[in-house]
Design an enzyme around this catalytic site. Structure first.
Site, PDB file in Angstrom:
ATOM      1  N   SER A 162       2.543  -9.935   1.377  1.00 16.61           N
ATOM      2  CA  SER A 162       1.766  -9.618   0.182  1.00 16.61           C
ATOM      3  C   SER A 162       0.294  -9.989   0.395  1.00 16.61           C
ATOM      4  O   SER A 162      -0.338  -9.468   1.311  1.00 16.61           O
ATOM      5  CB  SER A 162       2.374 -10.343  -1.030  1.00 16.61           C
ATOM      6  OG  SER A 162       1.850  -9.834  -2.236  1.00 16.61           O
ATOM      7  N   ASP A 261       9.421  -1.179  -3.385  1.00 17.72           N
ATOM      8  CA  ASP A 261       8.211  -1.967  -3.615  1.00 17.72           C
ATOM      9  C   ASP A 261       7.085  -1.059  -4.108  1.00 17.72           C
ATOM     10  O   ASP A 261       6.893   0.052  -3.599  1.00 17.72           O
ATOM     11  CB  ASP A 261       7.804  -2.651  -2.309  1.00 17.72           C
ATOM     12  CG  ASP A 261       6.580  -3.534  -2.439  1.00 17.72           C
ATOM     13  OD1 ASP A 261       6.200  -3.867  -3.577  1.00 17.72           O
ATOM     14  OD2 ASP A 261       6.003  -3.904  -1.398  1.00 17.72           O
ATOM     15  N   HIS A 293       9.594  -5.912  -3.793  1.00 19.21           N
ATOM     16  CA  HIS A 293       8.530  -6.678  -3.163  1.00 19.21           C
ATOM     17  C   HIS A 293       9.017  -8.073  -2.762  1.00 19.21           C
ATOM     18  O   HIS A 293       9.654  -8.773  -3.539  1.00 19.21           O
ATOM     19  CB  HIS A 293       7.355  -6.789  -4.140  1.00 19.21           C
ATOM     20  CG  HIS A 293       6.082  -7.252  -3.532  1.00 19.21           C
ATOM     21  ND1 HIS A 293       5.464  -6.593  -2.490  1.00 19.21           N
ATOM     22  CD2 HIS A 293       5.285  -8.320  -3.805  1.00 19.21           C
ATOM     23  CE1 HIS A 293       4.355  -7.223  -2.167  1.00 19.21           C
ATOM     24  NE2 HIS A 293       4.229  -8.284  -2.937  1.00 19.21           N
TER      25      HIS A 293
END
Length: 318
Positions: A162, A261, A293
């Site tokens: 991320s 995601d 995610h």
């Protein structure tokens, strides 16, 4: 006013109109351990005394007493949108122990200051300082003995999930641009990288209003002084024509994406943009279907999560 909510990103955090932030996730920490966990030992070391910033170092226990065994180095940057999580959370501690055990590498998990108290670009600057600190060990005379003894600087990798993947990308660009002394980054691993922009990058990038607003609000929280919003060059790496990936300072890239995601097309787009650029390295993409995610962090005992660790280990060991 102290109780009026300005931006609610539950279950992760809330920001109040007073400027106060209430973090709901990622605040629990676990200590390092010199008693092996899954065959891995760990300890915390300060890399930036002026800012009181530490990193957690992981090493296979069977290697720790061998004087001449060198291992690949993995520098890892945690995710959390630049706002939540730390290098010392049980989430990352568990994940990196599994990674080190599978990859047989020396790993340095970096803690950096978080927004909104320390807005963008401070997390990047802290991470840059951590990379320079690691490189002080390249001739075997740095402050941390595990890195001096066991770090193979011919196999140096940056990775993150991320926001951490975003950081790894920008550091690798900067390392080449600034000709960082003695810096040889072999490759980077971007797990569900946090890239975004106002305009979808292709017709497959499906955006719903709620999640799009969530990304925009999160970026405002992390970078309140940004004039371009989510088109800020720090975030809009894929969709912006001004973002040149040919200057990426490594030879190999692994991008991991998850089918469910929100950022999946950004990951695919990043790999495609690399291939079209004048960058001369190798890029590969691993997609895990039917997952969201950073699922591998939330559900570490699933088959898909184990596949993430396995692929990461294979990439480092290649």
């Amino acid at each position: 006013m102290n109780s009026e909510v300005a931006f609610d990103r539950s279950p992760a955090y809330r920001v109040y109109k007073s400027g106060r932030i209430e973090r709901l996730l990622g605040e629990t920490t676990v200590p390092p351990s010199l008693n092996p966990q899954n065959g891995v030992v760990s300890k915390d070391i300060i890399y930036s005394p002026e800012n009181n910033l530490s990193c957690r170092i992981y090493l296979p226990e069977k290697i720790s007493d061998v004087t001449d065994k060198k291992l690949p180095i993995l520098i890892y940057f945690h995710g959390g949108g630049f706002i939540i999580e730390t290098a010392f959370s049980p989430t990352y501690h568990t994940f990196l122990i599994s990674t080190v055990a599978a990859a047989n590498c020396l790993t340095i998990s970096v803690d950096y200051r978080r927004a909104p108290e320390f807005p963008i670009p401070i997390p990047y600057e802290d991470s840059w300082d951590s990379l320079k600190w690691v490189l002080t060990h390249i001739d075997g005379t740095g402050p941390e003995n595990w890195i001096n003894k066991h770090g193979d600087f011919g196999k140096l990798y940056l990775a993150g999930d991320s926001a951490g993947g975003n950081i790894a990308h920008h550091l690798t660009i900067r390392a080449k641009r600034e000709n960082l002394e003695k810096s040889i980054i072999s490759g980077i691993i971007l797990i569900h990288p946090y890239f975004w922009g106002k305009t979808p990058i292709d017709e497959l990038e499906i955006r719903d209003v709620a999640r799009t607003q969530g990304v925009e609000g999160s970026w405002r929280t992390a970078s309140p002084n940004s004039k371009d919003g989510v088109d800020d060059p720090w975030l809009n790496v894929v969709g912006s024509d001004d973002s040149d990936l040919s200057g990426l300072g490594c030879g190999r890239v692994l991008v991991m994406v998850a089918g469910d995601d929100l950022f999946v097309r950004q990951g695919w787009g990043y790999a495609a943009k690399l291939k079209k650029s004048e960058w001369e390295g190798e890029v590969e993409v691993m997609e895990t279907k039917d997952e969201g995610h950073v699922f591998h962090l939330k559900n570490p005992n699933t088959d898909n999560a184990r596949q993430v660790v396995k692929k990461l280990a294979e990439f480092i060991s290649k």
